[in-house]
Enzyme design. Structure first.
Site, PDB file in Angstrom:
ATOM      1  N   THR A  15       0.859  -1.178   0.000  1.00 37.15           N
ATOM      2  CA  THR A  15       0.000   0.000   0.000  1.00 37.15           C
ATOM      3  C   THR A  15       0.898   1.232   0.000  1.00 37.15           C
ATOM      4  O   THR A  15       1.866   1.311   0.751  1.00 37.15           O
ATOM      5  CB  THR A  15      -0.937   0.011   1.219  1.00 37.15           C
ATOM      6  OG1 THR A  15      -1.874  -1.072   1.080  1.00 37.15           O
ATOM      7  CG2 THR A  15      -1.704   1.316   1.332  1.00 37.15           C
ATOM      8  N   GLU A  35       1.274   5.431   0.343  1.00 37.83           N
ATOM      9  CA  GLU A  35       0.668   6.648   0.881  1.00 37.83           C
ATOM     10  C   GLU A  35       1.103   7.786  -0.037  1.00 37.83           C
ATOM     11  O   GLU A  35       2.179   8.328   0.127  1.00 37.83           O
ATOM     12  CB  GLU A  35       1.125   6.902   2.318  1.00 37.83           C
ATOM     13  CG  GLU A  35       0.868   5.747   3.267  1.00 37.83           C
ATOM     14  CD  GLU A  35       2.112   4.924   3.548  1.00 37.83           C
ATOM     15  OE1 GLU A  35       3.232   5.404   3.310  1.00 37.83           O
ATOM     16  OE2 GLU A  35       1.955   3.781   4.008  1.00 37.83           O
TER      17      GLU A  35
END
Length: 178
Positions: free
Chosen positions: A120, A122
């Site tokens: 993931t 950011e």
């Protein structure tokens, strides 16, 4: 020590590093290029609370790209699923990504031995910038460990990010006790 390209290939052969899909042309001198997956997400609330489950909404990047806006936090995901069983993986942005003003991680650039998932991201940006699914977004660098790892991430009872996914995953800080 950082693994060289030939050592990364050796570790892939041994099965201690898994990258799916793997394309030899993405292997650099001492890193492997990863690509932006097709999904982004944004938090549903404008004020996030570290003690609450802050929900997100996923959306697919259109074929003609998606324009990131400054001052917004986007969660992205790598197209690549990875497993690292004997090394510490670090995810860094590519210089070409940085030169577009794109940051791909706020603080979470280091993975743990035993991390098995897509990464993931950011994502934030300095200027408006159009991004595309499949574009090179970062590079994985692998460090050797000293000593035996007795607490691998994928074996920890309290590991929060172990469910395999092709979509970004929101913060699970709320699962911590504080």
């Amino acid at each position: 020590m950082i693994l060289s390209d030939s050592r990364i290939l050796e570790e892939i052969e041994k099965g201690t590093i898994i990258i799916e899909p793997f394309d030899r042309s993405n292997l650099g001198s001492n890193s492997y290029d990863v690509h932006l997956g097709r999904y982004l997400a944004m938090y549903n609330e404008s004020t996030l609370d570290a003690r609450k489950h802050n929900t997100i909404t996923h959306f697919e990047i259109p074929d003609d790209g998606y324009v990131l806006q400054p001052g917004k936090l986007y969660l992205g995901v790598t197209d690549e699923y990875t497993e690292t069983h004997a090394h510490v993986p670090f995810l860094e942005g590519k210089s070409s990504t940085g030169r577009l003003g794109i940051n791909i991680h706020a603080t979470a650039g280091k993975g743990d031995v035993g991390f098995c998932n897509a990464w993931t991201l950011e994502i934030s940006c300095i200027e408006k910038v159009r991004v595309y699914a499949g574009m090179p977004i970062g590079q994985l660098i692998y460090f050797t460990t000293e000593g035996e790892v007795s607490n691998k991430y994928n074996k920890k009872k309290d590991a929060k990010y172990t469910n395999r996914t092709d979509k970004p995953v929101e913060s699970m800080m709320w699962k911590n006790k504080f």
